[in-house]
Write a protein that holds these residues in place. Structure first.
Motif, PDB file in Angstrom:
ATOM      1  N   TYR A   1      -4.250  -4.281   6.695  1.00 51.96           N
ATOM      2  CA  TYR A   1      -3.084  -3.399   6.588  1.00 51.96           C
ATOM      3  C   TYR A   1      -1.785  -4.219   6.636  1.00 51.96           C
ATOM      4  CZ  TYR A   1       0.378  -0.004   8.291  1.00 51.96           C
ATOM      5  OH  TYR A   1       1.510   0.738   8.491  1.00 51.96           O
ATOM      6  N   ARG A   2      -1.065  -4.247   5.542  1.00 52.69           N
ATOM      7  CA  ARG A   2       0.187  -5.004   5.399  1.00 52.69           C
ATOM      8  C   ARG A   2       0.024  -6.462   5.839  1.00 52.69           C
ATOM      9  NH1 ARG A   2       1.034  -0.887   3.318  1.00 52.69           N
ATOM     10  NH2 ARG A   2       2.965   0.318   3.174  1.00 52.69           N
ATOM     11  N   ASP A   3      -1.104  -7.054   5.506  1.00 53.24           N
ATOM     12  CA  ASP A   3      -1.353  -8.426   5.950  1.00 53.24           C
ATOM     13  C   ASP A   3      -2.309  -9.155   5.002  1.00 53.24           C
ATOM     14  OD1 ASP A   3      -0.897 -10.533   7.676  1.00 53.24           O
ATOM     15  OD2 ASP A   3      -2.428  -9.931   9.119  1.00 53.24           O
TER      16      ASP A   3
ATOM     17  N   PHE B   1       8.931  -0.739  10.307  1.00 58.16           N
ATOM     18  CA  PHE B   1       7.866  -1.051  11.269  1.00 58.16           C
ATOM     19  C   PHE B   1       6.528  -0.691  10.644  1.00 58.16           C
ATOM     20  CE2 PHE B   1      11.624   0.161  13.796  1.00 58.16           C
ATOM     21  CZ  PHE B   1      11.797  -0.992  14.543  1.00 58.16           C
ATOM     22  N   LYS B   2       5.464  -1.333  11.139  1.00 57.73           N
ATOM     23  CA  LYS B   2       4.116  -0.938  10.735  1.00 57.73           C
ATOM     24  C   LYS B   2       3.740   0.334  11.486  1.00 57.73           C
ATOM     25  CE  LYS B   2       2.131  -5.519  10.014  1.00 57.73           C
ATOM     26  NZ  LYS B   2       0.968  -6.366  10.322  1.00 57.73           N
ATOM     27  N   ASN B   3       2.834   1.102  10.939  1.00 53.99           N
ATOM     28  CA  ASN B   3       2.271   2.206  11.701  1.00 53.99           C
ATOM     29  C   ASN B   3       1.336   1.599  12.748  1.00 53.99           C
ATOM     30  OD1 ASN B   3       3.516   4.430  10.412  1.00 53.99           O
ATOM     31  ND2 ASN B   3       2.085   4.277   8.697  1.00 53.99           N
TER      32      ASN B   3
ATOM     33  N   GLY C   1       0.837  -1.200   0.000  1.00 53.02           N
ATOM     34  CA  GLY C   1       0.000   0.000   0.000  1.00 53.02           C
ATOM     35  C   GLY C   1       0.864   1.239   0.000  1.00 53.02           C
ATOM     36  N   ALA C   2       0.337   2.313  -0.566  1.00 56.07           N
ATOM     37  CA  ALA C   2       1.038   3.595  -0.525  1.00 56.07           C
ATOM     38  C   ALA C   2       0.112   4.692  -1.029  1.00 56.07           C
ATOM     39  CB  ALA C   2       2.305   3.576  -1.385  1.00 56.07           C
ATOM     40  N   TYR C   3       0.281   5.884  -0.472  1.00 56.98           N
ATOM     41  CA  TYR C   3      -0.402   7.089  -0.955  1.00 56.98           C
ATOM     42  C   TYR C   3      -1.904   6.885  -1.102  1.00 56.98           C
ATOM     43  CZ  TYR C   3       4.390   8.146  -1.246  1.00 56.98           C
ATOM     44  OH  TYR C   3       5.696   8.291  -0.864  1.00 56.98           O
TER      45      TYR C   3
ATOM     46  N   TRP D   1      15.807   9.076  16.782  1.00 53.60           N
ATOM     47  CA  TRP D   1      16.516   8.130  15.909  1.00 53.60           C
ATOM     48  C   TRP D   1      16.620   8.561  14.451  1.00 53.60           C
ATOM     49  CZ3 TRP D   1      19.861   4.551  17.100  1.00 53.60           C
ATOM     50  CH2 TRP D   1      19.851   4.007  18.383  1.00 53.60           C
ATOM     51  N   LYS D   2      15.960   9.635  14.057  1.00 58.73           N
ATOM     52  CA  LYS D   2      16.011  10.013  12.630  1.00 58.73           C
ATOM     53  C   LYS D   2      17.445  10.383  12.246  1.00 58.73           C
ATOM     54  CE  LYS D   2      13.532  12.687   9.175  1.00 58.73           C
ATOM     55  NZ  LYS D   2      12.283  13.412   8.946  1.00 58.73           N
ATOM     56  N   GLY D   3      17.974   9.722  11.238  1.00 57.88           N
ATOM     57  CA  GLY D   3      19.332  10.009  10.774  1.00 57.88           C
ATOM     58  C   GLY D   3      20.415   9.503  11.707  1.00 57.88           C
TER      59      GLY D   3
ATOM     60  N   ALA E   1      12.338   8.473   8.938  1.00 64.01           N
ATOM     61  CA  ALA E   1      12.867   7.750  10.100  1.00 64.01           C
ATOM     62  C   ALA E   1      12.356   6.319  10.207  1.00 64.01           C
ATOM     63  CB  ALA E   1      12.529   8.519  11.373  1.00 64.01           C
ATOM     64  N   LEU E   2      11.338   5.977   9.415  1.00 64.16           N
ATOM     65  CA  LEU E   2      10.758   4.632   9.479  1.00 64.16           C
ATOM     66  C   LEU E   2      11.573   3.614   8.676  1.00 64.16           C
ATOM     67  CD1 LEU E   2       8.383   2.984  10.509  1.00 64.16           C
ATOM     68  CD2 LEU E   2       6.954   3.939   8.705  1.00 64.16           C
ATOM     69  N   VAL E   3      12.526   4.113   7.899  1.00 63.32           N
ATOM     70  CA  VAL E   3      13.290   3.232   7.012  1.00 63.32           C
ATOM     71  C   VAL E   3      14.667   2.950   7.622  1.00 63.32           C
ATOM     72  CG1 VAL E   3      14.297   2.998   4.711  1.00 63.32           C
ATOM     73  CG2 VAL E   3      12.069   4.098   4.988  1.00 63.32           C
TER      74      VAL E   3
HETATM   75  N1  EPU Z   1       6.857  11.410   9.740  1.00 66.90           N
HETATM   76  C1  EPU Z   1       7.720  12.103  10.563  1.00 66.90           C
HETATM   77  N2  EPU Z   1       9.050  11.819  10.481  1.00 66.90           N
HETATM   78  C2  EPU Z   1       9.549  10.896   9.637  1.00 66.90           C
HETATM   79  C3  EPU Z   1       8.661  10.182   8.803  1.00 66.90           C
HETATM   80  C4  EPU Z   1       7.315  10.460   8.886  1.00 66.90           C
HETATM   81  O1  EPU Z   1       7.333  12.959  11.348  1.00 66.90           O
HETATM   82  O2  EPU Z   1      10.770  10.711   9.635  1.00 66.90           O
HETATM   83  C5  EPU Z   1       5.413  11.725   9.814  1.00 66.90           C
HETATM   84  C6  EPU Z   1       5.040  12.913   8.944  1.00 66.90           C
HETATM   85  O3  EPU Z   1       4.079  13.662   9.616  1.00 66.90           O
HETATM   86  C7  EPU Z   1       4.411  12.287   7.727  1.00 66.90           C
HETATM   87  C8  EPU Z   1       3.751  11.047   8.334  1.00 66.90           C
HETATM   88  O4  EPU Z   1       4.655  10.631   9.360  1.00 66.90           O
HETATM   89  O5  EPU Z   1       3.469  13.135   7.151  1.00 66.90           O
HETATM   90  C9  EPU Z   1       3.547   9.930   7.339  1.00 66.90           C
HETATM   91  O6  EPU Z   1       4.781   9.708   6.646  1.00 66.90           O
HETATM   92  P1  EPU Z   1       4.796   9.112   5.150  1.00 66.90           P
HETATM   93  O7  EPU Z   1       3.816   9.825   4.309  1.00 66.90           O
HETATM   94  O8  EPU Z   1       6.208   9.095   4.709  1.00 66.90           O
HETATM   95  O9  EPU Z   1       4.218   7.662   5.329  1.00 66.90           O
HETATM   96  P2  EPU Z   1       4.503   6.512   6.414  1.00 66.90           P
HETATM   97  O10 EPU Z   1       3.244   6.339   7.202  1.00 66.90           O
HETATM   98  O11 EPU Z   1       5.754   6.759   7.167  1.00 66.90           O
HETATM   99  C10 EPU Z   1       3.549   4.632   4.886  1.00 66.90           C
HETATM  100  C11 EPU Z   1       3.951   3.294   4.363  1.00 66.90           C
HETATM  101  C12 EPU Z   1       4.931   3.439   3.215  1.00 66.90           C
HETATM  102  C13 EPU Z   1       4.277   4.269   2.118  1.00 66.90           C
HETATM  103  C14 EPU Z   1       3.858   5.609   2.702  1.00 66.90           C
HETATM  104  C15 EPU Z   1       3.100   6.454   1.723  1.00 66.90           C
HETATM  105  C16 EPU Z   1       3.797   1.776   6.255  1.00 66.90           C
HETATM  106  C17 EPU Z   1       4.527   0.916   7.235  1.00 66.90           C
HETATM  107  N3  EPU Z   1       4.541   2.498   5.422  1.00 66.90           N
HETATM  108  O12 EPU Z   1       4.692   5.244   5.461  1.00 66.90           O
HETATM  109  O13 EPU Z   1       5.198   2.140   2.705  1.00 66.90           O
HETATM  110  O14 EPU Z   1       5.144   4.465   1.030  1.00 66.90           O
HETATM  111  O15 EPU Z   1       2.996   5.409   3.835  1.00 66.90           O
HETATM  112  O16 EPU Z   1       1.808   5.955   1.612  1.00 66.90           O
HETATM  113  O17 EPU Z   1       2.571   1.792   6.243  1.00 66.90           O
HETATM  114  C18 EPU Z   1       6.674   0.267   2.989  1.00 66.90           C
HETATM  115  O18 EPU Z   1       5.704  -0.347   3.409  1.00 66.90           O
HETATM  116  O19 EPU Z   1       7.792  -0.258   2.905  1.00 66.90           O
HETATM  117  C19 EPU Z   1       6.508   1.671   2.628  1.00 66.90           C
HETATM  118  C20 EPU Z   1       7.537   2.434   2.249  1.00 66.90           C
END
Ligand code: EPU
Length: 340
Positions: free
Chosen positions: A165-167, A242-244, A130-132, A284-286, A299-301
């Protein structure tokens, strides 16, 4: 598949995007359903078995015993159409983004938000990519699998796949039971694109939604992904680590009071928190721990700056999980699959 096609002690470091060093005792790349069936029929029944796709959602912890299958079934085609929809089928070994690029080129709507996700078609339903604002489950017509025990080919309608969600059932209750060999999707000939997600809304918000093309959405998604997510070819990673997490409404209310900046989205059940935000706030970011670190733009990557072992990856993951727990009382669940 004849046994000559099987590689012994195969190096897997190029077959997982975190680039962890490991070997597969036996590695096979069947390109047809017949070859896959034969492979399953000829293997000792008690031999361990793993299936890998593009290796972009894996943490390979140690050498893989037994047989590892890297599916090479390709092909994508339109299978039927009506005035509103087209149905397309693709083999499990196709690169996911090749399928997205082709359907978007045809002008078909449905996959554009899922542009540039690394990995294969076969892996996509396993974790319901999933994305966007879009999840694969929304466009799946059916998933084709081979049952490991019998070699039988079966088809599951989307409603039978337990997508969440991711499952999916393939990742949860039926883990190891089936090999996903292909996918059929139902796409739209005319529908409006989904541009509800933050960065897409910001870009397309003022435009007439029916005039926004899948190609324009794909371009924008690619631009946003490239600005935040490291290209695994340049900096090894497995996407979101990680999952959200989804927490109860009262827990979220309590967190919102203490942390007014909390990034949270109300769901049908509970509240989904942005794990990237939690990890960033936990410092932990960076930040690196040995050869691994949490990405400076997202920071999630979790990224491997070079030469990391699975122990380095798991040590960082547990430090991040601990700090997020101590600060927020929220538990993070690992997203990539751990093998073996
Ligand atoms: N955010 C921060 N700091 C960060 C990263 C994110 O504050 O370092 C906050 C921001 O407010 C941002 C919000 O988190 O607006 C959401 O961030 P982002 O849009 O980057 O999405 P995500 O929830 O971190 C999820 C998916 C991604 C997918 C994006 C876009 C999961 C686990 N991850 O990330 O999927 O590309 O949404 O839809 O649900 C993947 O699964 O490998 C993946 C990359």
């Amino acid at each position: 598949m004849s046994t000559e096609g099987i590689q012994r002690e195969a190096d897997l470091s190029g077959l997982n995007t975190l680039r962890l060093p490991a070997r597969a005792q036996r590695l096979a790349r069947p390109a047809t359903l017949d070859a896959l069936e034969q492979l399953l029929a000829e293997r000792p029944q008690d031999e361990p078995l793993q299936v890998i796709g593009g290796g972009s959602n894996l943490v390979i912890q140690s050498d893989l015993p037994g047989l590892t299958i890297c599916l090479a079934i390709d092909g994508m085609a339109k299978v039927k159409e009506d005035d509103h929809h087209v149905w397309v089928a693709a083999g499990g070994g196709v690169h996911w983004d090749d399928l997205v690029a082709w359907t978007v080129e045809q002008g078909w709507q449905g996959l554009e938000n899922l542009s540039l996700i690394p990995g294969t078609v076969g892996a996509a339903p396993f974790q319901n990519i999933g994305a966007y604002g879009v999840e694969l489950s929304q466009v799946v017509e059916q998933v084709t699998v081979m049952e490991v025990a019998s070699g039988k080919v079966l088809h599951f309608a989307a409603s039978e796949c337990d997508f969440a969600y991711r499952d999916s059932r393939f990742k949860s209750r039926d883990r190891g039971r089936y090999i996903i060999t292909g996918l059929e999707l139902r796409l739209n000939r005319t529908a409006a694109c989904n541009v509800s997600y933050g960065p897409l809304q910001a870009h397309f918000g003022g435009q007439d939604p029916t005039a926004v093309t899948p190609a324009a959405v794909r371009d924008k998604v690619i631009e946003v992904r490239r600005s935040k997510l490291p290209d695994p070819a340049a900096l090894a990673n497995a996407g979101s680590f990680f999952k959200n997490p989804v927490v109860a409404t009262d827990k979220a209310a309590q967190l919102r009071q203490t942390f007014p900046g909390l990034v949270a989205f109300d769901q049908a059940e509970g509240v989904k928190l942005a794990a990237g935000w939690l990890i960033e706030q936990a410092g932990w970011k960076g930040r690196r721990l040995g050869p691994v670190g949490m990405h400076s733009e997202q920071a999630l990557v979790l990224v491997n700056h070079g030469g990391a072992s699975s122990a380095d990856v798991l040590a960082l993951a547990s430090a991040v999980r601990r700090d997020v727990w101590e600060r927020f009382g929220v538990s993070l669940e690992q997203e990539p699959v751990l093998l073996p």
